[in-house]
Design a protein around this motif. Structure first.
Motif, PDB file in Angstrom:
ATOM      1  N   ILE A  56       0.851  -1.187   0.000  1.00  0.00           N
ATOM      2  CA  ILE A  56       0.000   0.000   0.000  1.00  0.00           C
ATOM      3  C   ILE A  56       0.889   1.240   0.000  1.00  0.00           C
ATOM      4  CG2 ILE A  56      -1.814   1.255   1.226  1.00  0.00           C
ATOM      5  CD1 ILE A  56      -2.602  -1.403   2.519  1.00  0.00           C
ATOM      6  N   PRO A  57       0.683   2.191  -0.907  1.00  0.00           N
ATOM      7  CA  PRO A  57       1.523   3.395  -0.947  1.00  0.00           C
ATOM      8  C   PRO A  57       1.524   4.147   0.378  1.00  0.00           C
ATOM      9  CG  PRO A  57       0.136   3.254  -2.904  1.00  0.00           C
ATOM     10  CD  PRO A  57      -0.327   2.181  -1.972  1.00  0.00           C
ATOM     11  N   ASN A  58       2.679   4.628   0.759  1.00  0.00           N
ATOM     12  CA  ASN A  58       2.813   5.408   1.984  1.00  0.00           C
ATOM     13  C   ASN A  58       2.011   6.697   1.881  1.00  0.00           C
ATOM     14  OD1 ASN A  58       4.117   7.363   3.974  1.00  0.00           O
ATOM     15  ND2 ASN A  58       5.234   5.485   4.435  1.00  0.00           N
ATOM     16  N   TYR A  59       1.387   7.086   2.991  1.00  0.00           N
ATOM     17  CA  TYR A  59       0.597   8.322   3.012  1.00  0.00           C
ATOM     18  C   TYR A  59       1.437   9.531   2.598  1.00  0.00           C
ATOM     19  CZ  TYR A  59      -1.637  12.426   5.150  1.00  0.00           C
ATOM     20  OH  TYR A  59      -2.156  13.679   5.386  1.00  0.00           O
ATOM     21  N   ARG A  60       2.737   9.516   2.968  1.00  0.00           N
ATOM     22  CA  ARG A  60       3.619  10.635   2.649  1.00  0.00           C
ATOM     23  C   ARG A  60       4.279  10.507   1.275  1.00  0.00           C
ATOM     24  NH1 ARG A  60       4.857  14.200   6.526  1.00  0.00           N
ATOM     25  NH2 ARG A  60       4.007  13.814   8.607  1.00  0.00           N
ATOM     26  N   ALA A  69      -4.703  15.374  -4.112  1.00  0.00           N
ATOM     27  CA  ALA A  69      -4.990  16.635  -4.799  1.00  0.00           C
ATOM     28  C   ALA A  69      -5.920  16.385  -5.987  1.00  0.00           C
ATOM     29  CB  ALA A  69      -3.690  17.290  -5.262  1.00  0.00           C
ATOM     30  N   GLY A  70      -5.670  15.294  -6.713  1.00  0.00           N
ATOM     31  CA  GLY A  70      -6.529  14.958  -7.841  1.00  0.00           C
ATOM     32  C   GLY A  70      -7.944  14.645  -7.410  1.00  0.00           C
ATOM     33  N   LEU A  71      -8.091  13.966  -6.252  1.00  0.00           N
ATOM     34  CA  LEU A  71      -9.429  13.645  -5.759  1.00  0.00           C
ATOM     35  C   LEU A  71     -10.212  14.915  -5.418  1.00  0.00           C
ATOM     36  CD1 LEU A  71     -11.431  11.453  -4.995  1.00  0.00           C
ATOM     37  CD2 LEU A  71     -10.346  11.313  -2.731  1.00  0.00           C
ATOM     38  N   THR A  72      -9.508  15.931  -4.925  1.00  0.00           N
ATOM     39  CA  THR A  72     -10.165  17.213  -4.663  1.00  0.00           C
ATOM     40  C   THR A  72     -10.686  17.823  -5.955  1.00  0.00           C
ATOM     41  OG1 THR A  72      -8.677  17.608  -2.790  1.00  0.00           O
ATOM     42  CG2 THR A  72      -9.872  19.496  -3.645  1.00  0.00           C
ATOM     43  N   THR A  73      -9.858  17.814  -6.993  1.00  0.00           N
ATOM     44  CA  THR A  73     -10.323  18.352  -8.278  1.00  0.00           C
ATOM     45  C   THR A  73     -11.421  17.475  -8.871  1.00  0.00           C
ATOM     46  OG1 THR A  73      -8.629  17.165  -9.576  1.00  0.00           O
ATOM     47  CG2 THR A  73      -8.050  19.351  -8.729  1.00  0.00           C
ATOM     48  N   PHE A  74     -11.349  16.154  -8.632  1.00  0.00           N
ATOM     49  CA  PHE A  74     -12.388  15.231  -9.093  1.00  0.00           C
ATOM     50  C   PHE A  74     -13.750  15.668  -8.567  1.00  0.00           C
ATOM     51  CE2 PHE A  74     -15.114  11.602  -8.264  1.00  0.00           C
ATOM     52  CZ  PHE A  74     -15.027  10.824  -9.410  1.00  0.00           C
ATOM     53  N   LEU A  75     -13.814  15.968  -7.257  1.00  0.00           N
ATOM     54  CA  LEU A  75     -15.083  16.305  -6.625  1.00  0.00           C
ATOM     55  C   LEU A  75     -15.494  17.753  -6.871  1.00  0.00           C
ATOM     56  CD1 LEU A  75     -14.442  14.456  -3.250  1.00  0.00           C
ATOM     57  CD2 LEU A  75     -16.126  13.809  -4.982  1.00  0.00           C
ATOM     58  N   ALA A  76     -14.539  18.672  -6.814  1.00  0.00           N
ATOM     59  CA  ALA A  76     -14.890  20.094  -6.932  1.00  0.00           C
ATOM     60  C   ALA A  76     -14.940  20.537  -8.391  1.00  0.00           C
ATOM     61  CB  ALA A  76     -13.883  20.944  -6.155  1.00  0.00           C
ATOM     62  N   VAL A 236     -13.640  18.997   0.298  1.00  0.00           N
ATOM     63  CA  VAL A 236     -12.869  19.553   1.418  1.00  0.00           C
ATOM     64  C   VAL A 236     -12.066  18.458   2.117  1.00  0.00           C
ATOM     65  CG1 VAL A 236     -13.058  20.701   3.664  1.00  0.00           C
ATOM     66  CG2 VAL A 236     -14.512  21.443   1.764  1.00  0.00           C
ATOM     67  N   VAL A 237     -12.607  17.246   2.180  1.00  0.00           N
ATOM     68  CA  VAL A 237     -11.987  16.170   2.971  1.00  0.00           C
ATOM     69  C   VAL A 237     -10.611  15.775   2.438  1.00  0.00           C
ATOM     70  CG1 VAL A 237     -12.256  13.808   3.807  1.00  0.00           C
ATOM     71  CG2 VAL A 237     -14.241  15.336   3.705  1.00  0.00           C
ATOM     72  N   PRO A 238     -10.454  15.389   1.152  1.00  0.00           N
ATOM     73  CA  PRO A 238      -9.100  15.038   0.681  1.00  0.00           C
ATOM     74  C   PRO A 238      -8.141  16.216   0.720  1.00  0.00           C
ATOM     75  CG  PRO A 238     -10.646  15.104  -1.158  1.00  0.00           C
ATOM     76  CD  PRO A 238     -11.461  15.170   0.094  1.00  0.00           C
ATOM     77  N   GLY A 239      -8.666  17.438   0.598  1.00  0.00           N
ATOM     78  CA  GLY A 239      -7.794  18.609   0.673  1.00  0.00           C
ATOM     79  C   GLY A 239      -7.115  18.727   2.021  1.00  0.00           C
ATOM     80  N   LEU A 240      -7.827  18.364   3.093  1.00  0.00           N
ATOM     81  CA  LEU A 240      -7.256  18.440   4.441  1.00  0.00           C
ATOM     82  C   LEU A 240      -6.193  17.380   4.694  1.00  0.00           C
ATOM     83  CD1 LEU A 240     -10.529  19.109   6.488  1.00  0.00           C
ATOM     84  CD2 LEU A 240      -8.682  20.738   6.015  1.00  0.00           C
ATOM     85  N   LEU A 241      -6.103  16.379   3.820  1.00  0.00           N
ATOM     86  CA  LEU A 241      -5.117  15.310   3.980  1.00  0.00           C
ATOM     87  C   LEU A 241      -3.819  15.574   3.220  1.00  0.00           C
ATOM     88  CD1 LEU A 241      -7.514  12.226   3.630  1.00  0.00           C
ATOM     89  CD2 LEU A 241      -6.643  13.267   5.741  1.00  0.00           C
ATOM     90  N   VAL A 242      -3.767  16.657   2.460  1.00  0.00           N
ATOM     91  CA  VAL A 242      -2.561  16.988   1.698  1.00  0.00           C
ATOM     92  C   VAL A 242      -1.473  17.492   2.643  1.00  0.00           C
ATOM     93  CG1 VAL A 242      -1.597  18.583  -0.020  1.00  0.00           C
ATOM     94  CG2 VAL A 242      -3.801  17.473  -0.436  1.00  0.00           C
TER      95      VAL A 242
END
Length: 487
Positions: A56-60, A69-76, A236-242
Motif C-alpha cells: 500500500i503506498p505510503n501516506y507521505r 490533490a486529484g481527488l479534490t479536483t475530481f469532486l470540486a 474539502v476532505v481530501p484537501g485536508l489530507l494533503v
C-alpha cells in the motif's frame, strides 16, 4: 559535468539566498544516482506499507499526495465541469450562468494574481480545502435558483467559486509539479488531470441518468443540482489530507524546500514582481493562457444549448470527460518518454498540439456555420443520428484538445522551475490570463455577439498563443533544471 550561473528568469524567487542553476549538456543528460546525490542532500524515502502480499503506498508518498490533490479536483472542479458541460449550468436560459461566470472568472483572475504568495505562505492544505467550499457554493446557488429565482445568490456563488478556483488550482499545481522529480512531471500531470477529468466523465452519468427521458429544451432537475452540490462539498476532505511542501520528500530522496519561518507574507508578494523581472520570457506564455479557458462560453453556453436537448447535453458532458481523461493520460505520459531529451519532447509536443488545434477547429468552423443567434432550431437528440452524431463527435474532440492544452501548459511550467514559490507564481499567472480570457468570452455572450465572432476570436487567440510558445520553448526549456543552494 558543466555548470553555468543562472540566467535571468531561472533563479529562485527567494531574495534571501543565492541559487545556482545546474544545467547538463545534451551528452551529459543521463545523470547517475551518485551525481544526483552530490547535487542535493538525500533524505529517507517513505516506504510503502506491507499488508501481507499487498503493498500500500505510503501516506507521505508523492504519488499518494498527488492522488489526494486529484481527488479534490475530481469532486470540486470535475463536477463543476459537469454543470459547464450541460450548457448554461443546466439552465434553459444561459444568461444567468453567463452573469455568474463573468464574476467567477473576474474574481478568479484577480485572486490568481496573488494566489502564489498566499499558497506558499499558508500552504496547499488550507487553500485546497477553501477552494472546495467555493465550488460547493456555486452548485448550491443554481440549486436554489432552480426553485426560487435568486439571482443575487447565483452571483455570490460565482464570486465564491472564482476565489476558490484560484486557490485550489494553484495549490494543486504546487503538489503536481514540485512533489515530482524532473522525470516524473508528465506522469504526475497525467495522474492529477486524469482524476480531475474522470470527475467530469463520472459526474456526467448523474445528469444523464436523471434526465435520460428529458428530450426537451429546459433546465436540469433539482436532484441533479443536489447531488452535484453535495459531491463538490465533499472535496474539502481530501484537501485536508494533503501534506505541505516543507514536509515532503520526493521519490529520489530530495526534499521539497520551502522555508517560511520568520518570513512575513508581504515578502511573498514581492515574488510576483520578481518573476516578471527575472523571467520576462514568461510573457510569451500569456496569449496561450488567455485562450486556455476562452472556449467555455461558446462551446458550453452557445454550442451545447443551441443544438442539443437536455439528455443529449448530459451525454455530451460524459463523452467530453472521457476525451479529456484520454488525452491528458496519453500526452502527459508521452512528455515523460526518455527516448527523447526534454527539449526534443517539448518541440514534438508543441507540434502535436498545433496539428490538433488546426484540425479540430477547422471542423468546428463548419459546425459554427450551421448556427445563428437570430434563428432558433429544433433541439437535436442523440437518437436522431446524422447531424447530432457529428456534432457530438466534434464536442468529444473539443474535450480531447482541452486535455492536450492543459498537459502541455503545466508540463512547461514544470520545466521552468522546481521551486514551489516560482511554480505557484507561474501557475497563478497562467490562471490570471486564462480566467481573464473566459470572463471576456462570457461578456461577449452577454452582449449577444454573433457566434461567428465568438468562434473566430477563440480560434485566432488559441492559434496565435500556441505559435508564441515556440520561442518560449526554444529559450526557456532545457534538458534539466536543477536548483542547488550555494553556500
Amino acid at each position: 559535468m558543466t555548470t553555468t550561473t543562472a540566467e535571468p528568469g531561472t533563479e529562485a524567487l527567494d531574495t534571501d539566498r543565492t541559487l545556482e542553476i545546474v544545467r547538463v549538456k545534451d551528452d551529459e543528460n543521463d545523470l547517475d544516482s551518485e551525481a544526483r546525490g552530490q547535487m542535493q542532500e538525500r533524505f529517507p524515502v517513505p516506504q510503502p506499507y506491507k499488508l501481507g502480499p499487498l503493498s500500500i503506498p505510503n501516506y507521505r508518498s508523492p504519488y499518494t499526495q498527488v492522488c489526494l490533490a486529484g481527488l479534490t479536483t475530481f469532486l470540486a472542479v470535475g463536477f463543476f465541469g459537469v454543470l459547464a458541460g450541460l450548457g448554461g449550468a443546466g439552465q434553459v436560459n444561459p444568461i444567468i450562468a453567463d452573469d455568474a461566470n463573468i464574476i467567477l472568472y473576474s474574481m478568479f483572475a484577480g485572486v490568481a494574481l496573488l494566489s502564489g504568495p498566499i499558497i506558499t505562505y499558508f500552504g496547499p492544505k488550507k487553500c485546497i480545502s477553501l477552494g472546495g467550499i467555493g465550488y460547493a457554493l456555486y452548485g448550491a446557488s443554481f440549486w436554489c435558483y432552480n426553485n426560487t429565482p435568486n439571482k443575487g445568490f447565483v452571483l455570490f456563488g460565482g464570486a465564491a467559486c472564482g476565489v476558490g478556483a484560484a486557490l485550489l488550482w494553484t495549490s494543486c499545481s504546487v503538489v503536481m509539479l514540485t512533489y515530482s522529480t524532473e522525470e516524473q512531471k508528465g506522469r504526475f500531470i497525467s495522474i492529477l488531470f486524469a482524476i480531475f477529468y474522470m470527475g467530469v466523465a463520472v459526474g456526467g452519468c448523474i445528469p444523464l441518468g436523471l434526465n435520460f427521458h428529458n428530450a426537451q429544451r429546459g433546465s436540469i432537475s433539482n436532484g441533479t443540482y443536489a447531488e452535484l452540490t453535495i459531491l463538490m462539498a465533499l472535496s474539502v476532505v481530501p484537501g485536508l489530507l494533503v501534506i505541505d511542501p516543507q514536509h515532503m520528500v520526493r521519490t529520489d530522496g530530495t526534499k521539497v524546500k520551502l522555508e517560511l519561518e520568520g518570513r512575513p507574507i508581504f515578502d511573498e508578494f514581492k515574488n510576483i514582481w520578481f518573476t516578471l523581472k527575472r523571467d520576462p520570457w514568461i510573457l510569451m506564455f500569456m496569449p496561450f493562457s488567455f485562450g486556455s479557458l476562452y472556449y467555455g462560453a461558446y462551446q458550453g453556453s452557445d454550442f451545447e444549448v443551441y443544438f442539443f436537448d437536455v439528455r443529449t447535453r448530459a451525454l455530451d458532458g460524459f463523452l467530453i470527460g472521457l476525451a479529456q481523461v484520454s488525452s491528458s493520460i496519453i500526452f502527459g505520459c508521452f512528455l515523460d518518454l526518455r527516448i527523447w531529451r526534454r527539449r526534443q519532447r517539448a518541440f514534438i509536443g508543441w507540434a502535436i498540439l498545433t496539428v490538433f488545434i488546426v484540425a479540430i477547429n477547422t471542423c468546428g468552423y463548419f459546425a459554427m456555420k450551421l448556427s445563428n443567434r437570430d434563428k432558433v432550431i429544433d433541439a437535436l437528440d442523440v437518437q436522431e443520428g446524422g447531424l447530432a452524431s457529428e456534432l457530438i463527435a466534434l464536442e468529444f474532440f473539443y474535450g480531447f484538445q482541452d486535455g492536450l492544452d492543459n498537459a502541455l501548459a503545466y508540463w512547461l511550467i514544470g520545466c521552468f522551475s522546481n521551486d514551489p514559490r516560482m511554480v505557484a507564481t507561474l501557475t497563478g499567472f497562467f490562471k490570471v490570463f486564462g480566467a481573464t480570457g473566459s470572463a471576456v468570452a462570457f461578456g461577449q455572450d452577454i452582449h449577444l455577439l454573433p457566434y461567428s465572432t465568438m468562434f473566430g476570436s477563440y480560434w485566432g487567440i488559441i492559434l496565435g498563443g500556441v505559435f508564441l510558445l515556440l520561442p518560449l520553448i526554444y529559450f526557456r526549456v532545457h534538458n534539466t533544471e536543477k536548483e542547488v543552494e550555494v553556500e
